[in-house]
Write a protein that holds these residues in place. Structure first.
Motif, PDB file in Angstrom:
ATOM      1  N   UNK A 186       0.856  -1.191   0.000  1.00 41.14           N
ATOM      2  CA  UNK A 186       0.000   0.000   0.000  1.00 41.14           C
ATOM      3  C   UNK A 186       0.889   1.237   0.000  1.00 41.14           C
ATOM      4  N   UNK A 187       0.572   2.213  -0.842  1.00 39.73           N
ATOM      5  CA  UNK A 187       1.269   3.495  -0.839  1.00 39.73           C
ATOM      6  C   UNK A 187       0.233   4.593  -0.596  1.00 39.73           C
ATOM      7  N   UNK A 188       0.685   5.727  -0.075  1.00 41.93           N
ATOM      8  CA  UNK A 188      -0.262   6.795   0.217  1.00 41.93           C
ATOM      9  C   UNK A 188       0.426   8.091   0.572  1.00 41.93           C
ATOM     10  N   UNK A 189      -0.389   9.094   0.850  1.00 39.69           N
ATOM     11  CA  UNK A 189       0.086  10.407   1.290  1.00 39.69           C
ATOM     12  C   UNK A 189      -0.908  10.938   2.312  1.00 39.69           C
ATOM     13  N   UNK A 190      -0.396  11.644   3.335  1.00 36.79           N
ATOM     14  CA  UNK A 190      -1.273  12.180   4.363  1.00 36.79           C
ATOM     15  C   UNK A 190      -0.727  13.496   4.894  1.00 36.79           C
ATOM     16  N   UNK A 191      -1.637  14.310   5.462  1.00 36.13           N
ATOM     17  CA  UNK A 191      -1.274  15.554   6.120  1.00 36.13           C
ATOM     18  C   UNK A 191      -1.751  15.532   7.563  1.00 36.13           C
ATOM     19  N   UNK A 192      -0.973  16.158   8.463  1.00 34.82           N
ATOM     20  CA  UNK A 192      -1.294  16.119   9.888  1.00 34.82           C
ATOM     21  C   UNK A 192      -1.037  17.471  10.546  1.00 34.82           C
ATOM     22  N   UNK A 193      -1.817  17.735  11.598  1.00 30.94           N
ATOM     23  CA  UNK A 193      -1.585  18.885  12.464  1.00 30.94           C
ATOM     24  C   UNK A 193      -1.381  18.371  13.885  1.00 30.94           C
ATOM     25  N   UNK A 194      -0.418  18.952  14.609  1.00 32.55           N
ATOM     26  CA  UNK A 194      -0.111  18.552  15.974  1.00 32.55           C
ATOM     27  C   UNK A 194      -0.152  19.792  16.872  1.00 32.55           C
ATOM     28  N   UNK A 195      -0.802  19.674  18.013  1.00 32.71           N
ATOM     29  CA  UNK A 195      -0.889  20.772  18.969  1.00 32.71           C
ATOM     30  C   UNK A 195      -0.359  20.271  20.314  1.00 32.71           C
ATOM     31  N   UNK A 196       0.758  20.865  20.770  1.00 31.19           N
ATOM     32  CA  UNK A 196       1.367  20.453  22.034  1.00 31.19           C
ATOM     33  C   UNK A 196       1.132  21.471  23.153  1.00 31.19           C
ATOM     34  N   UNK A 197       0.300  22.464  22.891  1.00 29.29           N
ATOM     35  CA  UNK A 197      -0.075  23.409  23.925  1.00 29.29           C
ATOM     36  C   UNK A 197       1.105  24.215  24.427  1.00 29.29           C
ATOM     37  N   UNK A 198       0.960  24.738  25.639  1.00 28.95           N
ATOM     38  CA  UNK A 198       2.014  25.536  26.278  1.00 28.95           C
ATOM     39  C   UNK A 198       2.812  24.656  27.226  1.00 28.95           C
ATOM     40  N   UNK A 199       4.095  24.939  27.301  1.00 27.33           N
ATOM     41  CA  UNK A 199       4.954  24.161  28.198  1.00 27.33           C
ATOM     42  C   UNK A 199       6.153  24.994  28.602  1.00 27.33           C
ATOM     43  N   UNK A 200       6.987  24.364  29.335  1.00 23.16           N
ATOM     44  CA  UNK A 200       8.326  24.859  29.655  1.00 23.16           C
ATOM     45  C   UNK A 200       8.277  26.175  30.409  1.00 23.16           C
ATOM     46  N   UNK A 221       8.504  32.651  31.647  1.00 16.73           N
ATOM     47  CA  UNK A 221       7.911  32.585  30.310  1.00 16.73           C
ATOM     48  C   UNK A 221       7.336  31.199  30.042  1.00 16.73           C
ATOM     49  N   UNK A 222       6.363  31.154  29.156  1.00 12.13           N
ATOM     50  CA  UNK A 222       5.794  29.913  28.631  1.00 12.13           C
ATOM     51  C   UNK A 222       6.157  29.798  27.157  1.00 12.13           C
ATOM     52  N   UNK A 223       6.147  28.548  26.662  1.00 12.97           N
ATOM     53  CA  UNK A 223       6.462  28.302  25.260  1.00 12.97           C
ATOM     54  C   UNK A 223       5.380  27.427  24.658  1.00 12.97           C
ATOM     55  N   UNK A 224       4.867  27.820  23.491  1.00 16.62           N
ATOM     56  CA  UNK A 224       3.818  27.070  22.799  1.00 16.62           C
ATOM     57  C   UNK A 224       4.355  26.520  21.487  1.00 16.62           C
ATOM     58  N   UNK A 225       4.031  25.231  21.210  1.00 14.34           N
ATOM     59  CA  UNK A 225       4.490  24.566  19.989  1.00 14.34           C
ATOM     60  C   UNK A 225       3.310  24.019  19.198  1.00 14.34           C
ATOM     61  N   UNK A 226       3.319  24.216  17.882  1.00 11.40           N
ATOM     62  CA  UNK A 226       2.397  23.588  16.928  1.00 11.40           C
ATOM     63  C   UNK A 226       3.226  23.035  15.777  1.00 11.40           C
ATOM     64  N   UNK A 227       2.750  21.927  15.186  1.00 16.64           N
ATOM     65  CA  UNK A 227       3.436  21.318  14.042  1.00 16.64           C
ATOM     66  C   UNK A 227       2.447  21.016  12.923  1.00 16.64           C
ATOM     67  N   UNK A 228       2.956  21.012  11.675  1.00 21.71           N
ATOM     68  CA  UNK A 228       2.247  20.524  10.500  1.00 21.71           C
ATOM     69  C   UNK A 228       3.179  19.567   9.776  1.00 21.71           C
TER      70      UNK A 228
END
Length: 246
Positions: A186-200, A221-228
């Protein structure tokens, strides 16, 4: 003449009828998505980091200061899961782990002559249920679940720095399309969003670079991370083969 014709007609009536053969109906392949699978994926990812300063501190000027920047790069790893198919609907559960080569660097907008901001994100892991619709050799699906990552941040000036490293849990959603090339591949392609909120966050003490001794300054200070991410996938599946349906 009448006798000859009568005899010919009787002989023709005695001949057996020739058998009639009906053409077979067309054969349609039925694709079975049920089974365990394991595979690899690779592609592109980007994260957005934001530093929020609720109070005046050693690395900012005013309460409520906020500063963000992006980093992007390669993402690749492995995945494994199981699919159940009923009719055209496919239900699944998948786990994945990926290496991410994300190193972000930016000059401070508050003290540009002396301060720099740095981030590092090395991996992302997920556990996601999947829901799909199968149409022949094609599967269209959505997914969502829990995500994990390790986040490193560093604010540095001429004499001291503030550094944190935290493993963080968040959530992810995405979707994609897969094509069953053969009964097992099987082959394919996908897109994703990730939300890790505030930390650190927290009232973290900075350190003197030369001796690693406490400098007496703090940064709240706080640090917020998001990924695509956009990933290409290839998987090997165990389970029911493609069968013929008339």
């Amino acid at each position: 003449a009448a006798t000859v014709l009568s005899a010919g007609a009787a002989s023709a009536a005695d001949l057996a009828a020739r058998p009639y053969t009906k053409a077979p109906p067309p054969v349609a392949a039925v694709y079975n998505w049920t089974g365990f699978y394991i595979g690899a994926h690779a592609g592109w990812t980007e994260n957005e980091t934001r530093f929020d300063f609720p109070t005046v501190g050693h690395y900012n000027l005013a309460a409520g200061d906020s500063f963000g920047f992006n980093a992007n790069g390669f993402m690749g790893g492995g995945h494994a899961g199981y699919n159940w198919q009923t009719g055209n609907f496919v239900f699944g559960l998948e786990g994945s782990i990926s290496y991410t080569d994300l190193n972000g660097n930016a000059i401070s907008p508050y003290f540009p002559a002396t301060d720099t901001f740095h981030t590092k994100q090395e991996w992302i892991a997920t556990v996601t249920p999947r829901l799909g619709f199968a149409s022949g050799a094609w599967l269209f699906y959505v997914k969502g679940g829990v995500a994990f990552t390790e986040l490193r941040t560093r604010i540095q000036d001429t004499f001291d720095y503030n550094e944190r490293s935290d493993t963080k849990a968040g959530w992810t959603v995405g979707g994609g399309v897969e094509w069953m090339v053969s009964p097992n591949w099987i082959v394919g392609v996908e897109g994703n969003y990730y939300d890790f909120g505030s930390c650190c966050g927290g009232n973290t003490q900075s350190l003197v670079l030369a001796t690693n001794a406490p400098s007496g300054f703090f940064s709240n200070h706080d640090t917020r991370f998001d990924n695509w991410s956009v990933l290409g996938r290839v998987s090997y599946k165990w389970g029911g083969p493609v069968v013929a349906k008339y």
